[in-house]
Design a protein around this motif. Sequence first.
Motif, PDB file in Angstrom:
ATOM      1  N   THR A 140       0.846  -1.193   0.000  1.00  0.00           N
ATOM      2  CA  THR A 140       0.000   0.000   0.000  1.00  0.00           C
ATOM      3  C   THR A 140       0.881   1.242   0.000  1.00  0.00           C
ATOM      4  O   THR A 140       1.904   1.283   0.686  1.00  0.00           O
ATOM      5  CB  THR A 140      -0.926   0.017   1.228  1.00  0.00           C
ATOM      6  OG1 THR A 140      -1.662  -1.204   1.281  1.00  0.00           O
ATOM      7  CG2 THR A 140      -1.889   1.187   1.169  1.00  0.00           C
ATOM      8  N   SER A 141       0.497   2.240  -0.754  1.00  0.00           N
ATOM      9  CA  SER A 141       1.281   3.473  -0.838  1.00  0.00           C
ATOM     10  C   SER A 141       1.458   4.090   0.545  1.00  0.00           C
ATOM     11  O   SER A 141       0.517   4.161   1.337  1.00  0.00           O
ATOM     12  CB  SER A 141       0.603   4.469  -1.777  1.00  0.00           C
ATOM     13  OG  SER A 141       1.241   5.725  -1.724  1.00  0.00           O
ATOM     14  N   VAL A 144      -0.976   6.829   1.188  1.00  0.00           N
ATOM     15  CA  VAL A 144      -2.308   6.380   1.609  1.00  0.00           C
ATOM     16  C   VAL A 144      -2.287   5.964   3.078  1.00  0.00           C
ATOM     17  O   VAL A 144      -3.193   6.303   3.854  1.00  0.00           O
ATOM     18  CB  VAL A 144      -2.779   5.219   0.714  1.00  0.00           C
ATOM     19  CG1 VAL A 144      -4.106   4.665   1.211  1.00  0.00           C
ATOM     20  CG2 VAL A 144      -2.898   5.679  -0.731  1.00  0.00           C
ATOM     21  N   MET A 147      -2.143   9.061   5.286  1.00  0.00           N
ATOM     22  CA  MET A 147      -3.440   9.737   5.357  1.00  0.00           C
ATOM     23  C   MET A 147      -4.400   8.964   6.250  1.00  0.00           C
ATOM     24  O   MET A 147      -5.157   9.556   7.040  1.00  0.00           O
ATOM     25  CB  MET A 147      -4.020   9.879   3.951  1.00  0.00           C
ATOM     26  CG  MET A 147      -3.265  10.840   3.051  1.00  0.00           C
ATOM     27  SD  MET A 147      -3.347  12.545   3.632  1.00  0.00           S
ATOM     28  CE  MET A 147      -5.091  12.855   3.497  1.00  0.00           C
ATOM     29  N   LEU A 148      -4.376   7.648   6.165  1.00  0.00           N
ATOM     30  CA  LEU A 148      -5.270   6.826   6.992  1.00  0.00           C
ATOM     31  C   LEU A 148      -4.960   7.011   8.477  1.00  0.00           C
ATOM     32  O   LEU A 148      -5.859   7.247   9.291  1.00  0.00           O
ATOM     33  CB  LEU A 148      -5.124   5.360   6.582  1.00  0.00           C
ATOM     34  CG  LEU A 148      -5.899   4.347   7.424  1.00  0.00           C
ATOM     35  CD1 LEU A 148      -7.397   4.590   7.300  1.00  0.00           C
ATOM     36  CD2 LEU A 148      -5.547   2.926   7.004  1.00  0.00           C
ATOM     37  N   GLN A 191       3.703  -0.176   9.199  1.00  0.00           N
ATOM     38  CA  GLN A 191       3.657  -0.185   7.736  1.00  0.00           C
ATOM     39  C   GLN A 191       4.743  -1.045   7.116  1.00  0.00           C
ATOM     40  O   GLN A 191       4.525  -1.697   6.091  1.00  0.00           O
ATOM     41  CB  GLN A 191       3.769   1.253   7.218  1.00  0.00           C
ATOM     42  CG  GLN A 191       3.504   1.412   5.736  1.00  0.00           C
ATOM     43  CD  GLN A 191       4.743   1.238   4.880  1.00  0.00           C
ATOM     44  OE1 GLN A 191       5.862   1.428   5.367  1.00  0.00           O
ATOM     45  NE2 GLN A 191       4.562   0.869   3.628  1.00  0.00           N
TER      46      GLN A 191
END
Length: 317
Positions: A140-141, A144, A147-148, A191
């Motif tokens: 996943t970027s 992104v 932002m989440l 992440q």
Amino acid sequence: MSTIAKPAPQRSAVAPAPRRRTRTRVVGGRKEAAVGWVMLLPAAVLIVTFLLVPIGLTFGLAFTNARLVSPEPAQFVGMDNFVALFTDDTFWASLRNTIIFTVVIVPLQSGLALVLALLVNTRTRGTTFFRTVFFLPVVTSIVVVSMLWLFMYQKDGLINVLLAKIGIQGPDWLGDPHWALLAIILMSAWQAMGFHMIIWLAGLQTVPAELYEAASLDGATRWQQFAHVTWPGLRATRTFILITITIAAFGLFTQVQIMTQGGPLNSTTTLVFQAVRSGFQQQQTGYASAISLVFFVLVLAVTLIQRFLTRDKEARR
């Protein structure tokens, strides 16, 4: 007495053949070498254009007063940029935050990734599903993901709502200087640990199963098997993971850019973020190059120290 003259030895008709084979091999080798250089050319052009040239420009611009957009040509100013840098409180805050982030994220991320790798290093039903789930944040970027987590870290976000259900009042994660850097550390570890889980998993599968069988026959517990079989067998893997996480940690930028913009009160400013802000927002190209040069020296020194401390015992001898 009459002597019988011996006939002169005749040369073989196939004598020149080895020379032809040698010439054929030489010509074939030259063709292969030429093809190899042609195939290497695109990669070499990219490396020179996007790696070597920027590094050379950084070394050169660090000693000038160059600006991003300026009608006046850059002038040589010597060590002025470095003098201003080492007297800048923001630089020292950036350096401190970068070191804190690296010192915390390296053991945290590698440890969590190792735990996940040990959990999924089985051939039971459903293991593939959990491997995929743990790896999803990696593909996943990072934009992104940032932002989440930015929405989750808000005062009325998901994290504080869950904490309130168990009677804990959550802090202002990104608005409090005492919590902002920790919030970025937790998000970054979540992440990226899936990527290092895969690396740990690859290392675990290289440890011979016979060693575990022998240790089990000797009555070794699970912890003893890990300490005396698994961990020594992961020497090369943990060295690679240690170096890659450290280099990635020093390059922290995207999370800071999206979530905090270096605040509050420079509590999340890093060296890379300060260099980008100085070079593009403030248009101080020479000053940003000086920051980049210091960053390069710092990463190089840390990498060499890690390589020295983690090299094999046989190499030390």
